[in-house]
Motif scaffolding. Structure first.
Motif, mmCIF file in Angstrom:
data_model
loop_
_atom_site.group_PDB
_atom_site.id
_atom_site.type_symbol
_atom_site.label_atom_id
_atom_site.label_comp_id
_atom_site.label_asym_id
_atom_site.label_seq_id
_atom_site.Cartn_x
_atom_site.Cartn_y
_atom_site.Cartn_z
ATOM 1 N N VAL A 96 4.912 6.753 -1.137
ATOM 2 C CA VAL A 96 3.733 5.921 -1.385
ATOM 3 C C VAL A 96 3.620 4.794 -0.361
ATOM 4 C CG1 VAL A 96 2.557 4.469 -3.091
ATOM 5 C CG2 VAL A 96 3.853 6.471 -3.836
ATOM 6 N N GLY A 97 4.750 4.187 -0.008
ATOM 7 C CA GLY A 97 4.717 3.018 0.861
ATOM 8 C C GLY A 97 4.357 3.323 2.298
ATOM 9 N N VAL A 98 4.824 4.447 2.841
ATOM 10 C CA VAL A 98 4.534 4.759 4.249
ATOM 11 C C VAL A 98 3.042 4.979 4.487
ATOM 12 C CG1 VAL A 98 4.910 6.452 6.094
ATOM 13 C CG2 VAL A 98 6.842 5.640 4.740
ATOM 14 N N PRO A 99 2.331 5.801 3.696
ATOM 15 C CA PRO A 99 0.889 5.931 3.924
ATOM 16 C C PRO A 99 0.129 4.616 3.743
ATOM 17 C CG PRO A 99 1.695 7.735 2.566
ATOM 18 C CD PRO A 99 2.797 6.749 2.664
ATOM 19 N N LEU A 100 0.524 3.799 2.769
ATOM 20 C CA LEU A 100 -0.154 2.517 2.578
ATOM 21 C C LEU A 100 0.060 1.595 3.770
ATOM 22 C CD1 LEU A 100 0.460 1.663 -1.196
ATOM 23 C CD2 LEU A 100 -1.665 2.362 -0.087
ATOM 24 N N THR A 118 -2.419 -6.756 -2.687
ATOM 25 C CA THR A 118 -1.895 -6.010 -3.828
ATOM 26 C C THR A 118 -0.372 -5.969 -3.798
ATOM 27 O OG1 THR A 118 -3.881 -4.617 -3.842
ATOM 28 C CG2 THR A 118 -1.964 -3.817 -5.058
ATOM 29 N N SER A 119 0.198 -5.789 -2.618
ATOM 30 C CA SER A 119 1.658 -5.786 -2.494
ATOM 31 C C SER A 119 2.240 -7.154 -2.829
ATOM 32 C CB SER A 119 2.069 -5.355 -1.087
ATOM 33 O OG SER A 119 1.700 -6.337 -0.136
ATOM 34 N N ASP A 120 1.515 -8.235 -2.505
ATOM 35 C CA ASP A 120 1.981 -9.572 -2.870
ATOM 36 C C ASP A 120 2.098 -9.715 -4.381
ATOM 37 O OD1 ASP A 120 2.092 -10.306 -0.238
ATOM 38 O OD2 ASP A 120 0.122 -11.265 -0.225
ATOM 39 N N VAL A 121 1.124 -9.171 -5.093
ATOM 40 C CA VAL A 121 1.154 -9.238 -6.559
ATOM 41 C C VAL A 121 2.342 -8.445 -7.106
ATOM 42 C CG1 VAL A 121 -0.084 -8.639 -8.673
ATOM 43 C CG2 VAL A 121 -1.331 -9.605 -6.724
ATOM 44 N N LEU A 122 2.564 -7.243 -6.573
ATOM 45 C CA LEU A 122 3.665 -6.413 -7.060
ATOM 46 C C LEU A 122 5.024 -7.032 -6.756
ATOM 47 C CD1 LEU A 122 2.374 -2.845 -6.125
ATOM 48 C CD2 LEU A 122 2.435 -3.913 -8.384
ATOM 49 N N LEU A 123 5.132 -7.722 -5.631
ATOM 50 C CA LEU A 123 6.396 -8.357 -5.275
ATOM 51 C C LEU A 123 6.761 -9.485 -6.232
ATOM 52 C CD1 LEU A 123 6.151 -8.522 -1.378
ATOM 53 C CD2 LEU A 123 7.813 -7.225 -2.707
ATOM 54 N N VAL A 148 9.334 3.952 -11.877
ATOM 55 C CA VAL A 148 9.047 2.520 -11.757
ATOM 56 C C VAL A 148 9.906 1.885 -10.666
ATOM 57 C CG1 VAL A 148 9.211 0.311 -12.963
ATOM 58 C CG2 VAL A 148 8.240 2.295 -14.117
ATOM 59 N N ALA A 149 11.192 2.250 -10.621
ATOM 60 C CA ALA A 149 12.059 1.709 -9.571
ATOM 61 C C ALA A 149 11.543 2.098 -8.185
ATOM 62 C CB ALA A 149 13.490 2.203 -9.762
ATOM 63 N N GLY A 150 11.005 3.318 -8.052
ATOM 64 C CA GLY A 150 10.439 3.733 -6.775
ATOM 65 C C GLY A 150 9.173 2.978 -6.436
ATOM 66 N N LEU A 151 8.289 2.784 -7.415
ATOM 67 C CA LEU A 151 7.038 2.070 -7.156
ATOM 68 C C LEU A 151 7.292 0.601 -6.822
ATOM 69 C CD1 LEU A 151 4.747 3.591 -9.928
ATOM 70 C CD2 LEU A 151 4.703 4.064 -7.472
ATOM 71 N N LEU A 152 8.361 0.035 -7.363
ATOM 72 C CA LEU A 152 8.688 -1.356 -7.042
ATOM 73 C C LEU A 152 9.117 -1.529 -5.584
ATOM 74 C CD1 LEU A 152 10.632 -2.387 -10.274
ATOM 75 C CD2 LEU A 152 8.406 -3.242 -9.528
ATOM 76 N N GLN A 153 9.509 -0.441 -4.925
ATOM 77 C CA GLN A 153 9.900 -0.516 -3.509
ATOM 78 C C GLN A 153 8.707 -0.362 -2.574
ATOM 79 O OE1 GLN A 153 13.108 -1.377 -3.474
ATOM 80 N NE2 GLN A 153 12.957 -0.973 -5.677
ATOM 81 N N VAL A 154 7.558 0.050 -3.124
ATOM 82 C CA VAL A 154 6.390 0.334 -2.283
ATOM 83 C C VAL A 154 5.940 -0.870 -1.466
ATOM 84 C CG1 VAL A 154 3.938 0.940 -2.358
ATOM 85 C CG2 VAL A 154 5.602 2.277 -3.657
ATOM 86 N N PRO A 155 5.808 -2.083 -2.032
ATOM 87 C CA PRO A 155 5.330 -3.212 -1.221
ATOM 88 C C PRO A 155 6.198 -3.494 0.002
ATOM 89 C CG PRO A 155 5.237 -3.764 -3.543
ATOM 90 C CD PRO A 155 5.969 -2.468 -3.452
ATOM 91 N N VAL A 157 8.262 -1.400 1.571
ATOM 92 C CA VAL A 157 8.161 -0.299 2.529
ATOM 93 C C VAL A 157 6.835 -0.369 3.286
ATOM 94 C CG1 VAL A 157 8.041 2.210 2.770
ATOM 95 C CG2 VAL A 157 9.691 1.196 1.198
ATOM 96 N N ALA A 158 5.750 -0.643 2.571
ATOM 97 C CA ALA A 158 4.447 -0.732 3.222
ATOM 98 C C ALA A 158 4.413 -1.874 4.244
ATOM 99 C CB ALA A 158 3.359 -0.941 2.165
ATOM 100 N N ARG A 159 4.996 -2.995 3.913
ATOM 101 C CA ARG A 159 5.043 -4.119 4.857
ATOM 102 C C ARG A 159 5.861 -3.780 6.100
ATOM 103 N NH1 ARG A 159 3.562 -9.177 3.579
ATOM 104 N NH2 ARG A 159 2.610 -9.506 1.533
ATOM 105 N N LEU A 160 6.967 -3.069 5.890
ATOM 106 C CA LEU A 160 7.801 -2.687 7.025
ATOM 107 C C LEU A 160 7.045 -1.761 7.966
ATOM 108 C CD1 LEU A 160 10.611 -2.614 8.404
ATOM 109 C CD2 LEU A 160 11.151 -0.657 6.949
ATOM 110 N N VAL A 161 6.379 -0.751 7.423
ATOM 111 C CA VAL A 161 5.625 0.193 8.248
ATOM 112 C C VAL A 161 4.472 -0.525 8.945
ATOM 113 C CG1 VAL A 161 4.192 2.265 8.192
ATOM 114 C CG2 VAL A 161 6.287 2.157 6.834
ATOM 115 N N ARG A 162 3.789 -1.386 8.231
ATOM 116 C CA ARG A 162 2.679 -2.136 8.829
ATOM 117 C C ARG A 162 3.174 -3.002 9.976
ATOM 118 N NH1 ARG A 162 0.768 -7.316 8.248
ATOM 119 N NH2 ARG A 162 -1.488 -7.625 8.567
ATOM 120 N N GLY A 163 4.304 -3.688 9.777
ATOM 121 C CA GLY A 163 4.847 -4.539 10.839
ATOM 122 C C GLY A 163 5.236 -3.751 12.079
#
Length: 279
Positions: A96-100, A118-123, A148-155, A157-163
């Protein structure tokens, strides 16, 4: 004259031994998780005449637990849920995090804002609190804590890929590829995914430890697997009241969980040190 050994060895010499310690610490619990069910295919129910919380000896090399079950068999069968759950949760976070992250790094500023806010809210949500809330609603099946543990890692992972995708060097290549007529799919899936592979691989090792800690805490608190499960965290929780009577039932699974976390962290530190040119 040879370099001294032991605590007086040069820092480089001490660091060179680190991967072996990390591989042993990580390899032993992983091998038990993979090969344990094959080595012990018997029934986990208490044997006839087996007493609860008996110390090691006789037919039970690690003793029995509070239910009279063989601790060795439980340990051999309990690692699959630990490692399998952590790997599955990590896969969910990556899937989920890589495509986002790639979408956020695209040309749309509005989409970038939506994904990042949205990732800020989840964090802001503590992982264990989310799992406790989930358990309070009656969702205690094994798949729920893993998802749930996997979805909590999405923000993260998404930030890392974006950076990684927005790094100056990556953006220059992206502009060049677009000028050559390559489409969005080619740029994102061929170039940016490859650029993010290194940081993602390093982050995945450390994130595995985070997911493992979260799932183990959930199982220890009774929020995940049932109390009869041979999962290592469940064994620790189930036998903690008999720690001084039968310490092996607590210390062995706790030691395997600790070795899994420490070994993973040591390998991540080694990879980061290599990346900085310290090794």
């Amino acid at each position: 004259m040879s370099a001294p050994d032991g605590p007086y060895a040069p820092p480089r010499a001490r660091r060179s031994r680190l991967p072996w310690a990390a591989l042993v610490l990580l390899g032993v619990p992983v091998l038990l998780a993979v090969l344990g069910p094959l080595l012990y295919g018997g029934d986990l129910a208490p044997a006839d005449g087996a007493l609860p919380s008996r110390p090691p000896g006789g037919q039970h090399p690690l003793g029995t637990d509070v239910l009279g079950r063989d601790v060795l068999g439980l340990v051999l069968r309990g690692g699959a849920s630990v490692v399998g759950g952590a790997v599955a949760a990590l896969a969910v976070g990556m899937a989920v995090g890589v495509p986002l992250g790639l979408l956020a790094a695209g040309p749309s500023r509005r989409l970038d804002e939506v994904v990042m806010r949205t990732s800020d809210v989840l964090l802001a949500f503590p992982g264990l609190l989310v799992l406790m809330t989930l358990a309070a609603t009656g969702h205690r099946a094994w798949g729920w804590p893993v998802a749930v543990a996997g979805l909590l890692q999405v923000p993260a992972v998404a930030r890392l890929v974006r950076g990684a995708a927005l790094a100056p060097g990556a953006r220059t290549v992206v502009e060049a590829l677009r000028m050559q007529g390559h489409g969005w799919a080619y740029v994102q899936l061929r170039h940016l995914v490859r650029e993010s592979a290194g940081p993602l691989a390093t982050d995945a090792a450390g994130r595995f430890t985070t997911v493992l800690y979260l799932l183990a805490s959930a199982n220890f608190l009774g929020l995940g697997l049932p109390a009869s499960s041979p999962d290592w965290a469940v064994l620790v929780e189930r036998n903690r009241d008999a720690l001084f009577l039968q310490p092996a039932a607590v210390l062995v699974p706790a030691g395997l969980l600790t070795a899994l976390c420490v070994g993973g962290n040591l390998l991540v530190d080694r990879a980061l040190a290599r990346g900085r040119g310290l090794m």
